[in-house]
Structure formats: C-alpha cells, structure tokens
Motif scaffolding. Structure first.
Motif, PDB file in Angstrom:
ATOM      1  N   TYR A 134      -3.562  -1.487 -11.340  1.00  0.00           N
ATOM      2  CA  TYR A 134      -4.056  -1.115 -10.022  1.00  0.00           C
ATOM      3  C   TYR A 134      -3.639   0.309  -9.692  1.00  0.00           C
ATOM      4  O   TYR A 134      -2.624   0.812 -10.179  1.00  0.00           O
ATOM      5  CB  TYR A 134      -3.500  -2.065  -8.951  1.00  0.00           C
ATOM      6  N   ILE A 135      -4.429   0.933  -8.827  1.00  0.00           N
ATOM      7  CA  ILE A 135      -4.130   2.273  -8.308  1.00  0.00           C
ATOM      8  C   ILE A 135      -4.702   2.348  -6.894  1.00  0.00           C
ATOM      9  O   ILE A 135      -5.686   1.673  -6.579  1.00  0.00           O
ATOM     10  CB  ILE A 135      -4.708   3.377  -9.227  1.00  0.00           C
ATOM     11  N   ILE A 136      -4.088   3.136  -6.057  1.00  0.00           N
ATOM     12  CA  ILE A 136      -4.599   3.288  -4.698  1.00  0.00           C
ATOM     13  C   ILE A 136      -5.927   4.038  -4.758  1.00  0.00           C
ATOM     14  O   ILE A 136      -6.107   4.960  -5.556  1.00  0.00           O
ATOM     15  CB  ILE A 136      -3.568   4.001  -3.783  1.00  0.00           C
TER      16      ILE A 136
ATOM     17  N   ILE B  51      -2.368  -8.224  -2.980  1.00  0.00           N
ATOM     18  CA  ILE B  51      -3.127  -7.340  -3.873  1.00  0.00           C
ATOM     19  C   ILE B  51      -4.608  -7.681  -3.808  1.00  0.00           C
ATOM     20  O   ILE B  51      -5.459  -6.788  -3.709  1.00  0.00           O
ATOM     21  CB  ILE B  51      -2.590  -7.432  -5.316  1.00  0.00           C
TER      22      ILE B  51
ATOM     23  N   LEU C 240      -7.424  -0.654  -2.898  1.00  0.00           N
ATOM     24  CA  LEU C 240      -6.905  -0.535  -4.252  1.00  0.00           C
ATOM     25  C   LEU C 240      -8.078  -0.589  -5.214  1.00  0.00           C
ATOM     26  O   LEU C 240      -9.093  -1.223  -4.933  1.00  0.00           O
ATOM     27  CB  LEU C 240      -5.942  -1.680  -4.595  1.00  0.00           C
TER      28      LEU C 240
ATOM     29  N   GLU D  87      -0.894   4.558 -11.574  1.00  0.00           N
ATOM     30  CA  GLU D  87      -1.361   3.236 -11.979  1.00  0.00           C
ATOM     31  C   GLU D  87      -0.147   2.341 -12.150  1.00  0.00           C
ATOM     32  O   GLU D  87       0.885   2.775 -12.663  1.00  0.00           O
ATOM     33  CB  GLU D  87      -2.129   3.317 -13.298  1.00  0.00           C
ATOM     34  N   MET D  88      -0.278   1.102 -11.697  1.00  0.00           N
ATOM     35  CA  MET D  88       0.834   0.165 -11.776  1.00  0.00           C
ATOM     36  C   MET D  88       0.327  -1.223 -12.142  1.00  0.00           C
ATOM     37  O   MET D  88      -0.757  -1.622 -11.723  1.00  0.00           O
ATOM     38  CB  MET D  88       1.580   0.098 -10.433  1.00  0.00           C
TER      39      MET D  88
ATOM     40  N   ARG E 172      -9.016  -1.181  -9.510  1.00  0.00           N
ATOM     41  CA  ARG E 172      -8.501  -1.768 -10.741  1.00  0.00           C
ATOM     42  C   ARG E 172      -9.214  -1.092 -11.916  1.00  0.00           C
ATOM     43  O   ARG E 172     -10.265  -1.539 -12.347  1.00  0.00           O
ATOM     44  CB  ARG E 172      -8.730  -3.277 -10.737  1.00  0.00           C
TER      45      ARG E 172
ATOM     46  N   TYR F  28      -7.472  -5.130  -2.658  1.00  0.00           N
ATOM     47  CA  TYR F  28      -8.488  -4.812  -3.659  1.00  0.00           C
ATOM     48  C   TYR F  28      -9.888  -5.128  -3.121  1.00  0.00           C
ATOM     49  O   TYR F  28     -10.809  -4.318  -3.251  1.00  0.00           O
ATOM     50  CB  TYR F  28      -8.200  -5.586  -4.952  1.00  0.00           C
TER      51      TYR F  28
ATOM     52  N   ILE G 262       4.315  -3.326  -9.333  1.00  0.00           N
ATOM     53  CA  ILE G 262       4.075  -3.364  -7.883  1.00  0.00           C
ATOM     54  C   ILE G 262       5.035  -4.342  -7.222  1.00  0.00           C
ATOM     55  O   ILE G 262       5.696  -4.019  -6.230  1.00  0.00           O
ATOM     56  CB  ILE G 262       2.613  -3.768  -7.579  1.00  0.00           C
TER      57      ILE G 262
ATOM     58  N   LEU H 170       0.830  -1.213   0.000  1.00  0.00           N
ATOM     59  CA  LEU H 170       0.000   0.000   0.000  1.00  0.00           C
ATOM     60  C   LEU H 170       0.861   1.257   0.000  1.00  0.00           C
ATOM     61  O   LEU H 170       0.540   2.240  -0.667  1.00  0.00           O
ATOM     62  CB  LEU H 170      -0.959  -0.010   1.195  1.00  0.00           C
TER      63      LEU H 170
ATOM     64  N   MET I 278       1.993   1.866  -3.427  1.00  0.00           N
ATOM     65  CA  MET I 278       0.884   2.389  -4.233  1.00  0.00           C
ATOM     66  C   MET I 278       0.539   3.829  -3.853  1.00  0.00           C
ATOM     67  O   MET I 278      -0.138   4.519  -4.607  1.00  0.00           O
ATOM     68  CB  MET I 278      -0.351   1.492  -4.078  1.00  0.00           C
TER      69      MET I 278
END
Length: 156
Positions: free
Chosen positions: A112-114, A95, A104, A34-35, A106, A99, A40, A26, A29
């Motif tokens: 993914y992004i926080i 993840i 997170l 975006e990753m 998607r 999520y 990540i 986290l 992130m």
C-alpha cells in the motif's frame, strides 16, 4: 487504551475500534513509502504506544465490521478461523476502508501507498476519519452501501 470500546475495566486492555485506527494509519502512510500490512500495522502500533498485551488480544467469533457498527448479525459464514488477533483484524478493516475511499493505493498485492487524495486529506488536518467522513471519497459509497446491505441481511 483500556476504554477504546467503552469498557471501563481497569484489568482489560482494549484495541481501538477500526474507525479510530484510520487517521493514525493515514498519518503513518503520509511518509509516502510503499508499505506492507505488517509494516503499517507495526508503525501504527508504535505510534499509538500499544502494549504487548493489547497487541496479543484475540477476538472471539463473530468478528468483522459488525462489532464497530453494533450490529448483532452473525458473520460466522464469512470467517474461516475461530479466533483472530483483534489489532490485525481492525487494522485490516481500516486499510480496506481507506483503500475503498481511494485514500490508499495498492500498487502490488499486499503493498500500500498513500494516494494523492490521501495526501490532500492529511493536509486538511482532520480531527478524525470515520465511515461518514469517507463517504465523499472515491467509490467508497458503493462499497459501504453494499457492506451495510450485507449486515442487514439475515444469514440463513
């Protein structure tokens, strides 16, 4: 990192359990970009100073969340491969848990992004994030309770 799962063997390098990866993940992130999973994974590995030896460690069957919950249920029917990279496996579970707790988001497949909730969690500066911590976020309880029921159901 050789004692992450309780083993004290000096010749054995262990990958942290997935719940121990959630807070570093986290934090990575927290940059707000975006990753992909690979980005990540690599950022968390760098953050934790993981060795090449630890990153190449494979898990024998069975694998999955039962290892972290010390459940002896066989998960073979859920797997399609005989061995899996331990760090990738545990990052995948970390993840998934974040999520499912809505920390997170998607926006696209494999990206993914926080979330705003995740940003707030980081502002609260938690000491650790584990399944119990996540039980107060999003639809996590529905996911977690379903997972626990599956772990308790014998596989025939």
């Amino acid at each position: 990192m050789n004692t992450a799962n309780g083993d004290k063997g000096a010749d054995k390098i262990d990958v942290p359990q997935f719940q121990n990866l959630m807070l570093p993940l986290l934090k990575v992130m927290g940059c707000g970009h975006e990753m992909t999973f690979i980005q990540i994974r690599d950022a968390v590995a760098d953050n934790l100073f993981m060795t090449a030896e630890a990153l190449s460690q494979n898990l024998p069957l069975p694998t999955g969340p039962q290892n972290e919950f010390n459940n002896k249920i066989q998960w073979i029917k859920y797997l399609t491969i005989e061995k899996q990279n331990a760090f990738n496996n545990r990052m995948g579970w970390a993840i998934t848990f974040l999520y499912k707790a809505c920390l997170l988001e998607r926006p696209r497949k494999e990206i993914y992004i926080i979330s705003e909730i995740g940003k707030q969690v980081l502002l609260d500066n938690p000491v650790e994030i584990d399944a119990e911590f996540l039980r107060s976020y999003g639809d996590f309880n529905k996911f977690y309770d379903s997972l626990m029921r599956q772990l308790r159901t014998p596989l025939g």
